[in-house]
Write an enzyme that holds these catalytic residues in place. Structure first.
Site, PDB file in Angstrom:
ATOM      1  CG  ASP A  83       3.138  -7.833   5.211  1.00 17.56           C
ATOM      2  OD1 ASP A  83       3.516  -6.676   5.493  1.00 17.56           O
ATOM      3  OD2 ASP A  83       3.924  -8.773   4.944  1.00 17.56           O
ATOM      4  CG  HIS A  84       4.463  -5.691   1.773  1.00 13.63           C
ATOM      5  ND1 HIS A  84       5.215  -4.562   1.538  1.00 13.63           N
ATOM      6  CD2 HIS A  84       5.108  -6.361   2.755  1.00 13.63           C
ATOM      7  CE1 HIS A  84       6.268  -4.567   2.339  1.00 13.63           C
ATOM      8  NE2 HIS A  84       6.220  -5.639   3.101  1.00 13.63           N
ATOM      9  CD  GLU A 135       7.149  -0.367   2.362  1.00 18.11           C
ATOM     10  OE1 GLU A 135       6.283  -1.147   2.806  1.00 18.11           O
ATOM     11  OE2 GLU A 135       8.141  -0.753   1.736  1.00 18.11           O
ATOM     12  N   GLY A 184      13.671 -10.979   3.495  1.00 22.61           N
ATOM     13  CA  GLY A 184      14.513 -12.163   3.325  1.00 22.61           C
ATOM     14  C   GLY A 184      15.644 -12.076   4.348  1.00 22.61           C
ATOM     15  CG  ASN A 233       5.996  -6.230   9.342  1.00 26.30           C
ATOM     16  OD1 ASN A 233       5.439  -5.860  10.364  1.00 26.30           O
ATOM     17  ND2 ASN A 233       5.539  -5.942   8.143  1.00 26.30           N
TER      18      ASN A 233
END
Ligand code: G3H
Ligand code: 13P
Ligand code: ZN
Length: 287
Positions: A83-84, A135, A184, A233
């Site tokens: 992820d990322h 992305e 968040g 996600n």
């Protein structure tokens, strides 16, 4: 069982349901996520971030996920994803470690640079039979701190025409898009711009990934799937469940010194959240 992400995504597309991509950080969160998936018979993606790799080590966290997938979840499809990833180095290390999917996130850079960096990772991934997520658009936020401006969010949503060009130029297998969510939980501030999502869905055919899904109500998750999101996600909701239960346990059971007694309830708390999310994505009873 450990499978390639493409198997999970193909079946979800056929069955019109969403797949949860759940972030894990250690043995306990991996157990919490996996036990939930086994309980409700759901295919899942387990993902780790660069920070988790830094915390746990690439080999240990890879082996934890793979071993649990092969043993605790022998009948449930589980895919392992980065992820990322922010550099070719971290992406290639995960590919070499056995991940079936990676995310290269250069979305903070200008379009052409994003294309260049993404394509380099896509090419390497494809050479190794691995899927790559790119992305486009910005997804802000992190642990209660927003490095972006809520008022200006609309400027950073994914542009559908740019998405067409991005997919063509990079060859990504899945695309993370910005349609109103934040990393968040910012309750009441996050919302999905469904019109924008519809336009993106019409413009490109690669599976779309919704990041930052902890801050939107569960019924919006269901709606996002109906509007063409395939992968969702979720991280913060699991962290909150884990940590709140941990605090409760240590505050209540002040004489506990056994980590298993202290952490056991937190594993269950993670499972409860994962089960709820899976049901809203519609992937229960699909394994
Ligand atoms: O979107 C990012 C994930 O929630 C991972 O966060 O980099 O703090 O592990 P992290
Ligand atoms: P949340 O922490 O908001 O659930 O976002 C998770 C995420 O997008 C991981 O890539
Ligand atoms: Zn994310």
């Amino acid at each position: 069982m450990l499978v390639h992400i493409k198997e999970i995504v193909a079946k979800a597309k056929e069955g019109n349901y969403g797949i949860g991509a759940f972030n894990v950080a250690n043995l306990e969160t991996t157990l919490g996520v996996t036990r939930a998936a086994v309980k409700v018979r759901a295919p899942i993606i387990i993902q780790v971030s660069e920070k988790t790799i830094e915390y746990a080590g690439l080999k240990p966290i890879t082996h934890i996920v793979q071993t649990i997938a092969k043993n605790e979840a022998a009948d449930i499809p589980v895919a392992l994803h980065l992820d990322h990833g922010h550099s070719f180095k971290s992406v290639s290390e995960c590919i070499n470690a056995g991940f079936s999917s990676i995310h290269i996130d250069a979305s903070d850079l200008p379009f052409d640079e994003n294309v260049k960096i993404t394509k380099e990772s896509v090419d390497y991934a494809h050479k190794h039979g691995v899927w790559a997520q790119g992305e486009l658009g910005r997804i802000f936020g992190k642990e209660g701190l927003v490095n972006g401006n809520f008022e200006k969010l609309e400027e950073f949503l994914t542009d559908p025409q740019q998405a067409v060009e991005f997919v063509e130029k990079t060859g990504v297998d899945t695309l993370a898009i910005s349609v109103g969510t934040y990393h968040g939980r910012f309750k009441g501030k996050e919302k999905i711009y469904f019109d924008r999502l519809d336009e993106i869905r019409k413009a490109i055919s690669v599976p779309l990934v919704l990041h930052g899904a902890s801050g939107i109500p569960d019924n919006e998750l269901t709606k996002a799937i109906e509007h063409g999101i395939q992968i969702v996600n979720i991280d913060t909701s699991l962290r909150v469940a884990f940590t709140e239960k941990l605090k409760e346990t240590v505050n209540k059971e002040t004489d506990y010194v056994d980590p298993r007694k202290i952490l056991g309830p937190s594993i269950e708390a993670v499972s409860e959240v994962v089960i709820r999310k899976i049901k809203h994505l519609g992937s229960n009873n699909k394994a």
